[in-house]
Design a protein around this motif. Structure first.
Motif, PDB file in Angstrom:
ATOM      1  N   MET A   1      11.612  -0.436  -5.183  1.00 42.58           N
ATOM      2  CA  MET A   1      10.503   0.328  -5.530  1.00 42.58           C
ATOM      3  C   MET A   1      10.922   1.045  -6.681  1.00 42.58           C
ATOM      4  O   MET A   1      11.905   0.734  -7.182  1.00 42.58           O
ATOM      5  CB  MET A   1      10.131   1.134  -4.450  1.00 42.58           C
ATOM      6  CG  MET A   1       9.760   0.220  -3.366  1.00 42.58           C
ATOM      7  SD  MET A   1       8.988   1.090  -2.225  1.00 42.58           S
ATOM      8  CE  MET A   1       7.866   0.064  -1.577  1.00 42.58           C
ATOM      9  N   GLY A  53       2.636  -1.335  -9.474  1.00 38.48           N
ATOM     10  CA  GLY A  53       1.271  -1.407  -9.984  1.00 38.48           C
ATOM     11  C   GLY A  53       0.255  -1.429  -8.861  1.00 38.48           C
ATOM     12  O   GLY A  53       0.535  -1.861  -7.731  1.00 38.48           O
ATOM     13  N   ASP A  54      -0.938  -0.966  -9.143  1.00 34.03           N
ATOM     14  CA  ASP A  54      -2.006  -0.928  -8.139  1.00 34.03           C
ATOM     15  C   ASP A  54      -2.721  -2.273  -8.124  1.00 34.03           C
ATOM     16  O   ASP A  54      -3.733  -2.466  -8.776  1.00 34.03           O
ATOM     17  CB  ASP A  54      -2.984   0.199  -8.472  1.00 34.03           C
ATOM     18  CG  ASP A  54      -4.061   0.353  -7.407  1.00 34.03           C
ATOM     19  OD1 ASP A  54      -3.924  -0.266  -6.337  1.00 34.03           O
ATOM     20  OD2 ASP A  54      -5.052   1.077  -7.659  1.00 34.03           O
ATOM     21  N   HIS A  55      -2.169  -3.208  -7.377  1.00 33.76           N
ATOM     22  CA  HIS A  55      -2.815  -4.510  -7.249  1.00 33.76           C
ATOM     23  C   HIS A  55      -2.673  -5.001  -5.821  1.00 33.76           C
ATOM     24  O   HIS A  55      -1.721  -4.652  -5.114  1.00 33.76           O
ATOM     25  CB  HIS A  55      -2.217  -5.533  -8.230  1.00 33.76           C
ATOM     26  CG  HIS A  55      -0.734  -5.695  -8.095  1.00 33.76           C
ATOM     27  ND1 HIS A  55      -0.157  -6.525  -7.158  1.00 33.76           N
ATOM     28  CD2 HIS A  55       0.294  -5.136  -8.767  1.00 33.76           C
ATOM     29  CE1 HIS A  55       1.161  -6.477  -7.273  1.00 33.76           C
ATOM     30  NE2 HIS A  55       1.463  -5.632  -8.239  1.00 33.76           N
ATOM     31  N   GLY A  56      -3.631  -5.787  -5.373  1.00 32.86           N
ATOM     32  CA  GLY A  56      -3.691  -6.218  -3.981  1.00 32.86           C
ATOM     33  C   GLY A  56      -2.930  -7.490  -3.681  1.00 32.86           C
ATOM     34  O   GLY A  56      -3.139  -8.086  -2.623  1.00 32.86           O
ATOM     35  N   SER A  57      -2.057  -7.946  -4.551  1.00 29.29           N
ATOM     36  CA  SER A  57      -1.318  -9.183  -4.315  1.00 29.29           C
ATOM     37  C   SER A  57      -0.056  -8.971  -3.493  1.00 29.29           C
ATOM     38  O   SER A  57       0.654  -9.920  -3.202  1.00 29.29           O
ATOM     39  CB  SER A  57      -0.956  -9.842  -5.657  1.00 29.29           C
ATOM     40  OG  SER A  57      -0.078  -9.012  -6.405  1.00 29.29           O
ATOM     41  N   ALA A  86      -1.470   3.582   6.397  1.00 28.38           N
ATOM     42  CA  ALA A  86      -1.245   4.675   5.444  1.00 28.38           C
ATOM     43  C   ALA A  86      -2.463   5.573   5.416  1.00 28.38           C
ATOM     44  O   ALA A  86      -3.557   5.180   5.816  1.00 28.38           O
ATOM     45  CB  ALA A  86      -0.962   4.114   4.041  1.00 28.38           C
ATOM     46  N   VAL A  87      -2.261   6.795   4.939  1.00 22.44           N
ATOM     47  CA  VAL A  87      -3.337   7.774   4.779  1.00 22.44           C
ATOM     48  C   VAL A  87      -3.524   8.061   3.299  1.00 22.44           C
ATOM     49  O   VAL A  87      -2.547   8.327   2.583  1.00 22.44           O
ATOM     50  CB  VAL A  87      -2.998   9.090   5.525  1.00 22.44           C
ATOM     51  CG1 VAL A  87      -3.955  10.207   5.124  1.00 22.44           C
ATOM     52  CG2 VAL A  87      -3.058   8.872   7.038  1.00 22.44           C
ATOM     53  N   GLU A  88      -4.766   7.976   2.819  1.00 22.53           N
ATOM     54  CA  GLU A  88      -5.082   8.350   1.448  1.00 22.53           C
ATOM     55  C   GLU A  88      -5.530   9.817   1.440  1.00 22.53           C
ATOM     56  O   GLU A  88      -6.620  10.128   1.907  1.00 22.53           O
ATOM     57  CB  GLU A  88      -6.184   7.467   0.884  1.00 22.53           C
ATOM     58  CG  GLU A  88      -5.765   6.033   0.626  1.00 22.53           C
ATOM     59  CD  GLU A  88      -6.810   5.246  -0.118  1.00 22.53           C
ATOM     60  OE1 GLU A  88      -6.942   5.421  -1.348  1.00 22.53           O
ATOM     61  OE2 GLU A  88      -7.530   4.465   0.537  1.00 22.53           O
ATOM     62  N   PRO A  89      -4.715  10.714   0.940  1.00 22.49           N
ATOM     63  CA  PRO A  89      -5.053  12.140   0.999  1.00 22.49           C
ATOM     64  C   PRO A  89      -6.192  12.504   0.048  1.00 22.49           C
ATOM     65  O   PRO A  89      -6.389  11.865  -0.995  1.00 22.49           O
ATOM     66  CB  PRO A  89      -3.753  12.828   0.593  1.00 22.49           C
ATOM     67  CG  PRO A  89      -3.057  11.831  -0.250  1.00 22.49           C
ATOM     68  CD  PRO A  89      -3.409  10.487   0.309  1.00 22.49           C
ATOM     69  N   VAL A  90      -6.903  13.541   0.428  1.00 25.43           N
ATOM     70  CA  VAL A  90      -7.989  14.070  -0.399  1.00 25.43           C
ATOM     71  C   VAL A  90      -7.487  15.333  -1.100  1.00 25.43           C
ATOM     72  O   VAL A  90      -6.879  16.202  -0.468  1.00 25.43           O
ATOM     73  CB  VAL A  90      -9.227  14.400   0.459  1.00 25.43           C
ATOM     74  CG1 VAL A  90     -10.320  15.037  -0.396  1.00 25.43           C
ATOM     75  CG2 VAL A  90      -9.744  13.140   1.143  1.00 25.43           C
ATOM     76  N   GLY A  91      -7.706  15.423  -2.386  1.00 25.08           N
ATOM     77  CA  GLY A  91      -7.363  16.642  -3.109  1.00 25.08           C
ATOM     78  C   GLY A  91      -5.942  16.742  -3.579  1.00 25.08           C
ATOM     79  O   GLY A  91      -5.502  17.807  -4.001  1.00 25.08           O
ATOM     80  N   GLY A  92      -5.191  15.640  -3.536  1.00 30.58           N
ATOM     81  CA  GLY A  92      -3.809  15.665  -3.988  1.00 30.58           C
ATOM     82  C   GLY A  92      -3.618  14.884  -5.272  1.00 30.58           C
ATOM     83  O   GLY A  92      -4.420  14.012  -5.621  1.00 30.58           O
ATOM     84  N   ASN A  93      -2.541  15.196  -5.976  1.00 33.62           N
ATOM     85  CA  ASN A  93      -2.180  14.489  -7.201  1.00 33.62           C
ATOM     86  C   ASN A  93      -0.954  13.626  -6.917  1.00 33.62           C
ATOM     87  O   ASN A  93       0.142  14.157  -6.714  1.00 33.62           O
ATOM     88  CB  ASN A  93      -1.872  15.473  -8.329  1.00 33.62           C
ATOM     89  CG  ASN A  93      -3.081  16.296  -8.725  1.00 33.62           C
ATOM     90  OD1 ASN A  93      -4.170  15.761  -8.899  1.00 33.62           O
ATOM     91  ND2 ASN A  93      -2.895  17.603  -8.847  1.00 33.62           N
ATOM     92  N   PRO A  94      -1.104  12.294  -6.907  1.00 36.49           N
ATOM     93  CA  PRO A  94       0.037  11.429  -6.595  1.00 36.49           C
ATOM     94  C   PRO A  94       0.975  11.252  -7.781  1.00 36.49           C
ATOM     95  O   PRO A  94       0.553  11.295  -8.945  1.00 36.49           O
ATOM     96  CB  PRO A  94      -0.626  10.099  -6.226  1.00 36.49           C
ATOM     97  CG  PRO A  94      -1.907  10.101  -6.990  1.00 36.49           C
ATOM     98  CD  PRO A  94      -2.360  11.541  -7.053  1.00 36.49           C
ATOM     99  N   THR A  95       2.238  11.049  -7.482  1.00 32.98           N
ATOM    100  CA  THR A  95       3.221  10.764  -8.523  1.00 32.98           C
ATOM    101  C   THR A  95       3.184   9.308  -8.952  1.00 32.98           C
ATOM    102  O   THR A  95       3.739   8.940  -9.982  1.00 32.98           O
ATOM    103  CB  THR A  95       4.646  11.043  -8.017  1.00 32.98           C
ATOM    104  OG1 THR A  95       4.907  10.200  -6.884  1.00 32.98           O
ATOM    105  CG2 THR A  95       4.829  12.496  -7.631  1.00 32.98           C
ATOM    106  N   GLY A  96       2.529   8.462  -8.163  1.00 34.07           N
ATOM    107  CA  GLY A  96       2.695   7.026  -8.293  1.00 34.07           C
ATOM    108  C   GLY A  96       3.785   6.575  -7.343  1.00 34.07           C
ATOM    109  O   GLY A  96       4.510   7.390  -6.769  1.00 34.07           O
TER     110      GLY A  96
END
Length: 236
Positions: A1, A53-57, A86-96
């Motif tokens: 990663m 990268g944000d891809h579904g493969s 996984a949980v997608e949080p609301v109101g947070g800033n992700p680092t990637g």
């Protein structure tokens, strides 16, 4: 990663033997949290870093802004309780999401580390999100199977979880062991520990995966604690 900037550790003036000072402290920002994440140098020679990268493969896909709760469960056909991977949080800033590991993965290679964080505007919002993540992870079954899909994920999964606390960061460590069917890959197994911890206004997750030969002891749980004692010390 993903390549990190060179780190400079401060030492108290006039105290040559003083302990290294952290690179960041609360309240955290996206950039300050990234300064404490695992670097290639933390794993050793031959490690490289890439941004996911944000891809579904992906063989097992979760959004890069999400926090893991039960890896691989979305591939299972025999889970009796509804649980999200996984949980997608609301109101947070992700680092990637970043991956640190060897260029070639195998039983004798370096581990593969998958990591990321989410930074919130307030400690309360981060705490509430961590409660949601912890509750969802508690639904992860002790055992499940993946019957179909890519050969790399088919097989049996055993899951265990324990509290995790280090340098003021608190959360859980989830240990997952994956064995393939005898007809596919009888000589190795996957040893994965995912740690999710919270402090102040940030939540960090680190997944540490090794491919072990059958008969070798599963030691990822100890290795990730050693690694995080180094990385979390960078975040005061």
């Amino acid at each position: 990663m993903a390549a990190g900037a060179a780190l400079v550790v401060g030492v108290a003036a006039g105290c040559s033997g003083a302990a290294p000072q952290p690179l960041a402290k609360p309240p955290y920002t996206v950039s300050s949290v990234r300064s404490g994440l695992v670097k290639p140098a933390d794993l050793g020679k031959g490690a490289v870093e890439v941004e996911d990268g944000d891809h579904g493969s992906h063989v097992v896909y979760t959004p890069p802004n999400s926090i893991p709760t039960c890896p691989y469960v979305q591939r299972s056909e025999d889970v009796q309780v509804a649980v999200q991977p996984a949980v997608e949080p609301v109101g947070g800033n992700p680092t990637g999401r970043f991956i640190v590991g060897p260029q070639r993965v195998g039983p004798t290679s370096l581990p593969v580390v998958t990591q990321g964080a989410v930074v919130f505007e307030s400690d309360a919002l981060a705490g509430n999100t961590m409660s949601t993540v912890t509750a969802e992870s508690a639904k992860c079954p002790e055992a499940f199977s993946v019957l179909g899909g890519p050969p790399s994920v088919v097989g049996d999964y055993k899951v265990g979880s324990r509290p995790f606390e280090l340098n003021g960061w608190k959360g859980f460590a989830q240990h997952l062991v994956h064995t393939s069917p005898p007809t596919m890959n009888p000589d190795t197994y996957d040893d994965l520990v995912t740690v999710v911890v919270h402090k102040a206004n940030a939540i960090i997750y680190v997944g540490y995966a090794q491919i072990k030969k059958v008969g070798q002891r599963a030691d990822t749980d100890q290795k990730i604690e050693t690694l995080m004692s180094t990385t979390l010390a960078r975040l005061g």
